[in-house]
Motif scaffolding. Structure first.
Motif, PDB file in Angstrom:
ATOM      1  N   LEU A  39       0.829  -1.203   0.000  1.00 47.81           N
ATOM      2  CA  LEU A  39       0.000   0.000   0.000  1.00 47.81           C
ATOM      3  C   LEU A  39       0.867   1.259   0.000  1.00 47.81           C
ATOM      4  N   ALA A  40       1.940   1.266   0.788  1.00 47.81           N
ATOM      5  CA  ALA A  40       2.837   2.426   0.834  1.00 47.81           C
ATOM      6  C   ALA A  40       3.510   2.654  -0.519  1.00 47.81           C
ATOM      7  N   ILE A  41       3.926   1.587  -1.165  1.00 48.54           N
ATOM      8  CA  ILE A  41       4.551   1.720  -2.486  1.00 48.54           C
ATOM      9  C   ILE A  41       3.535   2.233  -3.509  1.00 48.54           C
ATOM     10  N   ALA A  42       2.317   1.715  -3.450  1.00 46.88           N
ATOM     11  CA  ALA A  42       1.280   2.162  -4.388  1.00 46.88           C
ATOM     12  C   ALA A  42       0.982   3.647  -4.202  1.00 46.88           C
ATOM     13  N   PHE A  58      -0.685  12.058  -7.854  1.00 45.70           N
ATOM     14  CA  PHE A  58      -1.846  12.815  -7.425  1.00 45.70           C
ATOM     15  C   PHE A  58      -2.020  14.040  -8.310  1.00 45.70           C
ATOM     16  N   PRO A  59      -3.252  14.470  -8.525  1.00 44.40           N
ATOM     17  CA  PRO A  59      -3.454  15.667  -9.355  1.00 44.40           C
ATOM     18  C   PRO A  59      -2.920  16.908  -8.645  1.00 44.40           C
ATOM     19  N   ARG A  60      -2.386  17.815  -9.437  1.00 45.74           N
ATOM     20  CA  ARG A  60      -1.840  19.049  -8.881  1.00 45.74           C
ATOM     21  C   ARG A  60      -2.992  20.003  -8.608  1.00 45.74           C
TER      22      ARG A  60
END
Length: 99
Positions: free
Chosen positions: A15-18, A24-26
Motif C-alpha cells: 500500500l505504501a509503495i502504491a 496525485f493531481p496538482r
C-alpha cells in the motif's frame, strides 16, 4: 503466529509503495498563501465546551467499553445468568470485541 503479522506488514508495504508511485493531481492555489492570513488565537480550551465535553465523553465511553469486555466472561459464566463454562464465555467475549 508470525504469518498474520507478516501478511499485515506485506500489505502495508504494498500500500505504501502504491501511494508513493501514484501521481496525485496538482491542485491549483486560488490565491497566495500567507501564514499571517490566519489569526492564531490563544483561547483557553475551557471556552469550548463541545471540545472538552467531547473528550470527556470519549474517555468515559472507552472506559465503559473496556469494563464491559473485562467483566463479560464472568457474567456469562454466572450460573444464574448464562451458566456457560469460563472457556466458552471467553470465546463469546472474542465475538464482543470483534463486533
Amino acid at each position: 503466529m508470525k504469518l498474520p503479522y507478516i501478511a499485515i506488514a506485506a500489505t502495508l508495504i504494498i500500500l505504501a509503495i502504491a501511494i508513493a508511485l501514484y501521481r496525485f493531481p496538482r491542485l491549483e492555489v486560488t490565491r497566495d498563501f500567507r501564514p499571517t492570513d490566519f489569526d492564531i488565537s490563544r483561547d483557553s480550551i475551557w471556552k469550548y465546551p463541545h471540545l472538552w465535553l467531547g473528550a470527556l465523553a470519549i474517555f468515559i465511553y472507552v472506559g465503559a467499553e473496556v469494563s464491559v469486555g473485562s467483566f463479560l466472561a464472568k457474567y456469562l459464566a454466572d450460573p444464574a445468568i448464562g451458566g456457560l463454562s469460563l472457556q466458552k464465555a471467553a470465546q463469546l467475549v472474542t465475538l464482543y470485541w470483534a463486533a
